[in-house]
Design a protein around this motif. Structure first.
Motif, short mmCIF file in Angstrom:
data_model
loop_
_atom_site.label_atom_id
_atom_site.label_comp_id
_atom_site.label_asym_id
_atom_site.label_seq_id
_atom_site.Cartn_x
_atom_site.Cartn_y
_atom_site.Cartn_z
N VAL A 1 0.84 -1.19 0.00
CA VAL A 1 0.00 0.00 0.00
C VAL A 1 0.88 1.25 0.00
N TYR A 2 0.65 2.11 -0.97
CA TYR A 2 1.41 3.36 -1.10
C TYR A 2 0.44 4.53 -1.09
N VAL A 3 0.52 5.35 -0.06
CA VAL A 3 -0.36 6.51 0.07
C VAL A 3 0.48 7.76 -0.24
N PRO A 4 0.36 8.31 -1.47
CA PRO A 4 1.27 9.38 -1.89
C PRO A 4 1.30 10.58 -0.96
N GLN A 5 0.14 10.94 -0.38
CA GLN A 5 0.16 12.17 0.42
C GLN A 5 0.94 12.03 1.72
N SER B 1 15.08 14.17 -2.17
CA SER B 1 14.64 13.16 -1.21
C SER B 1 13.15 12.88 -1.40
N MET B 2 12.75 11.72 -0.92
CA MET B 2 11.35 11.32 -0.98
C MET B 2 11.11 10.50 0.28
N LEU B 3 10.53 11.15 1.26
CA LEU B 3 10.47 10.51 2.58
C LEU B 3 9.08 10.57 3.18
N ALA C 1 3.89 5.48 7.66
CA ALA C 1 4.21 5.16 6.26
C ALA C 1 5.59 4.52 6.16
N PRO C 2 5.69 3.39 5.46
CA PRO C 2 6.99 2.72 5.35
C PRO C 2 7.93 3.46 4.39
N VAL C 3 9.22 3.29 4.59
CA VAL C 3 10.21 3.94 3.73
C VAL C 3 10.20 3.30 2.34
N HIS C 4 9.97 1.98 2.30
CA HIS C 4 9.84 1.28 1.02
C HIS C 4 8.53 0.51 0.98
N VAL C 5 7.89 0.52 -0.17
CA VAL C 5 6.64 -0.22 -0.33
C VAL C 5 6.92 -1.41 -1.24
N THR C 6 6.64 -2.60 -0.73
CA THR C 6 7.01 -3.83 -1.45
C THR C 6 5.82 -4.42 -2.19
N LYS C 7 6.04 -4.85 -3.42
CA LYS C 7 4.93 -5.39 -4.23
C LYS C 7 4.37 -6.67 -3.62
N ASN C 8 3.08 -6.90 -3.89
CA ASN C 8 2.42 -8.14 -3.49
C ASN C 8 2.49 -9.13 -4.63
N MET C 9 2.60 -10.38 -4.28
CA MET C 9 2.66 -11.39 -5.31
C MET C 9 1.96 -12.65 -4.87
N ARG D 1 20.50 10.04 -17.32
CA ARG D 1 20.41 9.91 -15.85
C ARG D 1 21.65 9.21 -15.32
N SER D 2 22.15 9.69 -14.20
CA SER D 2 23.29 8.99 -13.61
C SER D 2 22.75 7.83 -12.76
N LEU D 3 23.59 6.82 -12.55
CA LEU D 3 23.14 5.62 -11.85
C LEU D 3 22.80 5.90 -10.39
N ASP D 4 23.33 7.00 -9.84
CA ASP D 4 23.01 7.25 -8.43
C ASP D 4 21.88 8.27 -8.24
N GLU D 5 21.26 8.68 -9.31
CA GLU D 5 20.11 9.61 -9.20
C GLU D 5 18.94 8.92 -8.47
N ILE D 6 18.24 9.69 -7.63
CA ILE D 6 17.03 9.14 -7.00
C ILE D 6 15.90 9.17 -8.03
N LEU D 7 15.39 8.00 -8.38
CA LEU D 7 14.32 7.93 -9.39
C LEU D 7 12.97 8.03 -8.69
N PRO D 8 11.98 8.58 -9.37
CA PRO D 8 10.67 8.80 -8.72
C PRO D 8 10.05 7.52 -8.16
N TRP D 9 10.43 6.37 -8.73
CA TRP D 9 9.81 5.12 -8.29
C TRP D 9 10.70 4.35 -7.31
N ASP D 10 11.76 5.00 -6.83
CA ASP D 10 12.70 4.29 -5.95
C ASP D 10 12.09 3.87 -4.61
#
Lengths: 242, 638
Positions: free
Chosen positions: B202-206, B220-222, B228-236, B564-573
């Motif tokens: 579950v990812y709640v953007p706000q 940063s994206m915190l 809210a968790p720091v990382h949101v893990t997919k369900n499978m 993009r550099s490899l260490d850039e923070i990507l929006p979906w990180d």
């Protein structure tokens, strides 16, 4: 028809929201009904076999009906009742199978048989002209000719509606603003009920709005008389319940 | 029968009124007083497209199997009805109840492609629901999003209350239970959103704040709340054989894109093509048991009355029991006069034999998807298909009587050169030459016809190419002209037809695929300027979109052509799709070195999906037949 096959005429009604499902989609709908109902319907030969099925007279989108017909060929049959019950278990809300009759050998198919169709016409905002419908219909039918222009994709043709109107009256079936109209529904001379009503409105000099009409086909008929002296019988008057 | 939301005069003047009346076979109507949760699943495109989507059928069936939930369907009204609904202020309604969706508890919107984003706003707008999640009140439904585009939801994050990351079959029960509990306690929608943060996926953007650096990249994206968790893990789905599957899918009255029983034989793909997002998102590959599938096929055909059945997966040839399944289908479907359609089969003697049995050779064509014109570039993208495989497959097919071939390529792939593009024409020409070689003149029933189609490569999140710069529209079109030139210079050029994609739409798709939250205002202003149904070329208005970018001062190049550099923070990180960033980096390096990686069955590449402990990751590799290694010949679409 291939040997050993049974030709069956199925009568059904179409009401409610199903009036918005067009003719071709109703055919597709019934193909799936036969499969779900596990009826032993015959298929054509070839790489993409299709069910052998033909419909009597296409019903316009927006109309309801108590008298629709299709002919199908079956490879085997238990009884008419079994067909009707099995199909009705698979119906969408608004559709109902009314009867299934085995046709005699050599009976012409439903579409070729159609000569006329009867319609009940009601008005969305309950409409009765000041002089009453009885008088209006009398005046309308006393005209010598009722000429209309039929616009097809290729041309415009003048057509006289009058010989194709077999019956037009205030229906005793219902209230005072329900009309009954029986018209030619053969492939060569088909008359849409709205065409007749449009002419009636013209005669009354009031603007015509086809959305005001609520039309239910009462039944579909074949002609057992002659062209000059027609005698109409419902399409299910031939064949028998087995 | 319930009253319709639209009056007869409206239904009689719009195209295909059957799109709006519900009442289909197997659709579900429940007395509303018997349920606790009312919801709708929405596919933001026209009915015929939305009804063809398997995912909604799966979720609709699952939700309605729960006594306390009634799930309806809603699709985008076509522009003719859209106009009338605005003029007459008719609120958007659910097909089953014909009641406004504004009063439901949840609306779940599936995000299958980027070009439907303005249609999401259309649905909210017609329903009378505020666009921005933050502007919604306790009276409004909770708007949830899911599907492949939810793996970078940032461009539309502001419009959603939450996103569900991963496969839908797993966590909705928990979410709904928390909803009921929260409602009983008199909690607010924010209380509810905080509570479900504890549920995986579950990812709640706000609940997340994004900061940007001076160069425009993400600083940063915190989380801004402790829940809210720091990382949101997919369900499978771990037990893919026993997960719920709709035995009674809804049967539309009108002809839809997918008008058949769809049998999902496996989920995921072992191949690891580096451009392919689905190949990464659905790892690890999981199969359904062949006996389960046989039972499903019989039951679903019986319950729908469909005259066709189709197999669904990312790569059907990789299903381990395919011959057994197809034999069963040919036998049982043949009796019932049911057609079998076989998408994405590799061309080999087995598939040609099968196709010969199930379809009319005269009407069908062979499809190869080499994706790139040279072996070098095919190694870059990890498409394990050689020219020899293709020519051999084509030869067998021509000997079998086929005369039509379709070839799919992508233009603008990373490292692409003029030589790679020239390879497209060369390959098409060699296929034509093969025909003339193997089919003697007197046996040529029909002339050979080759159709080459190219699409433009769009880098997608969670692929090894997520860092790759994308081409501009001008570069794309130059490449298409170059491809055409390469084809027209061939000896057999008269036998080869060439089609290419629109470049403008691809550019926009690129921005949405890798965009961040700042793109949202562009989407809203394009919508307000009148953009809807952008996936339909007749409604796509590039001029309005360009205006919207300009007015909002959002740069297309920043999202598309920038390196993009490899260490850039990507929006979906902040999302974790199962494969690790380290793996993607490794694969990106391999791509640049033109190194091929083995498929999951031959050798584990350590992508990270093994943590789910299922599917190919834990299967005994010896169960797959050894034809595997020799069968990498191509693909065919029936």
């Amino acid at each position: 028809m291939s040997e050993g096959r049974i030709k069956v005429r199925i009568k059904f009604s179409k009401h409610g929201v199903m009036r918005f499902i067009g003719h071709l989609d109703i055919m597709r709908y019934f193909q799936k009904v036969f499969r779900r109902a596990e009826i032993d319907i015959a298929y054509s030969q070839g790489f993409s076999p299709h069910q052998i099925m033909s419909f009597a007279a296409p019903l316009g989108v927006g109309m309801e009906s108590d008298g629709e017909y299709m002919d199908v060929e079956l490879c085997s049959i238990n009884s008419s009742e079994d067909i009707v019950n099995r199909m009705n278990e698979q119906m969408a809300d608004g559709m109902q199978v009314l009867s299934a009759r085995v046709l005699p050998d050599g009976a012409s198919n439903a579409m070729a048989s159609v000569a006329a169709a009867g319609y009940y016409i009601r008005f969305r905002d309950s409409f009765v002209p000041p002089q009453g419908w009885r008088k209006v219909i009398e005046d309308f039918m006393s005209q010598e000719q009722i000429l209309v222009t039929k616009v097809t994709k290729k041309s415009e043709i003048q057509m006289d509606l009058k010989p194709g109107i077999y019956d037009f009256k205030v229906s005793s079936h219902d209230c005072t603003d329900c009309l009954y109209l029986m018209v030619n529904a053969s492939s060569s001379g088909n008359i849409k009920p709205a065409m007749v009503l449009e002419e009636v409105y013209k005669m009354l000099d009031i603007p015509f709005d086809s959305f005001q009409l609520l039309i239910t086909r009462e039944d579909t008929y074949l002609n057992v008389g002659t062209d000059e002296k027609p005698e109409f019988l419902p399409l299910d008057l031939i064949g028998e319940i087995v | 029968m319930s009253e319709l939301a639209l009056t007869d005069d409206i239904l009689m003047q719009v195209e295909k009124p059957a799109r709006y009346i519900g009442n289909e076979i197997n659709s579900v109507v429940k007395p509303s007083f018997t349920v606790d949760i009312r919801m709708a699943m929405c596919f933001p495109d026209v009915y015929e497209i939305g009804m063809s989507h398997l995912g909604i059928q799966i979720l609709y069936d699952m939700f309605n199997s729960w006594d306390d939930v009634w799930c309806e369907r809603v699709y985008s009204p076509w522009p003719d009805l859209d106009k009338i609904m605005r003029e007459r202020q008719i609120p958007l309604f659910g097909l089953e109840s014909q009641e406004p969706i504004k009063y439901l508890d949840f609306i779940g919107i599936t995000l299958q492609y980027e070009m439907c984003y303005t249609n999401i706003l259309q649905v909210l707008d017609l329903a009378g629901i505020p666009f921005y999640a933050k502007a919604r009140t306790e009276e409004d439904p909770i708007i949830m999003g899911g599907g492949p585009c939810a793996y970078n939801p940032e461009p539309i994050a502001d419009f959603f209350d939450f996103f569900y990351i991963g496969e839908g079959e797993t966590k909705y029960r928990e979410i709904f239970d928390l909803y009921k509990e929260n409602k009983e306690k008199g909690g607010t929608r924010i209380d509810f959103l905080k509570k479900i943060c504890s549920i995986q996926g579950v990812y709640v953007p706000q609940f997340y704040d994004v900061t940007y650096k001076e160069d425009g990249t993400i600083g940063s994206m915190l989380p801004n709340i402790p829940e809210a968790p720091v990382h949101v893990t997919k369900n499978m789905v771990e037990d893919f054989d026993r997960v719920s599957y709709p035995m009674k899918p809804v049967v539309p009255f009108i002809k839809c894109t997918q008008d058949r029983v769809v049998l999902e034989i496996q989920r995921g793909c072992i191949r690891g093509c580096r451009f392919c997002q689905a190949g990464q998102l659905y790892r690890p590959v999981r199969e359904k048991d062949v006996d389960t599938l046989k039972r499903y096929a019989v039951e679903m055909l019986k319950n729908t009355g469909h005259e066709e059945i189709s197999l669904s997966s990312l790569s059907s040839s990789d299903y381990s029991k395919l011959p057994e399944l197809i034999d069963f289908l040919i036998q049982s479907c043949g009796e019932k006069k049911v057609n079998i359609s076989l998408p994405s089969l590799r061309i080999d003697s087995f598939s040609l034999d099968v196709m010969n049995k199930v379809q009319d050779i005269k009407k069908s064509s062979l499809t190869f998807a080499p994706e790139a014109g040279s072996q070098r570039l095919r190694n870059v993208i990890n498409k394990g298909l050689t020219e020899e495989n293709i020519l051999h497959g084509a030869q067998m097919a021509f000997e079998g009587g086929w005369t039509r071939v379709k070839l799919y390529f992508m233009l603008g792939l990373p490292t692409e050169t003029s030589e790679d593009i020239a390879g497209i024409g060369d390959l098409a020409n060699k296929i034509a030459a093969t025909f003339f070689d193997v089919v003697p003149k007197e046996k040529r029933r029909e002339q050979i016809q080759i159709v080459v189609s190219t699409s433009f490569f769009i880098p997608k999140p969670f692929t090894p190419f997520q860092w790759a710069p994308m081409c501009s529209a001008e570069q794309f079109l130059d490449k298409a002209y170059e491809t055409r030139k390469g084809i027209t210079s061939q000896l057999n050029q008269k036998r080869i037809k060439y089609n290419w994609h629109e470049a403008d739409v691809s550019v926009l798709e690129g921005v949405f695929a890798r965009g961040d939250r700042r793109v949202a205002k562009v989407i809203l202003s394009a919508y307000q300027k009148g953009c809807i149904f952008d996936a339909w070329s007749e409604y796509y208005r590039n001029d309005l979109w360009m205006e919207a970018f300009e007015e909002n001062q959002v740069s297309i190049d920043f999202y598309n052509t920038r390196i993009r550099s490899l260490d850039e923070i990507l929006p979906w990180d902040i999302l974790d799709c199962g494969v690790s960033k380290e793996f993607l980096k490794r694969e990106w390096e391999n791509a640049l070195q033109e190194k091929v990686s083995p498929n999951c069955r031959d050798k584990c590449n350590g992508c990270g999906a093994m943590k789910y402990g299922c599917g190919v990751c834990v299967a005994d590799r010896s169960i797959y037949n050894d034809e595997e290694t020799i069968a990498k010949t191509g693909e065919v679409l029936a």
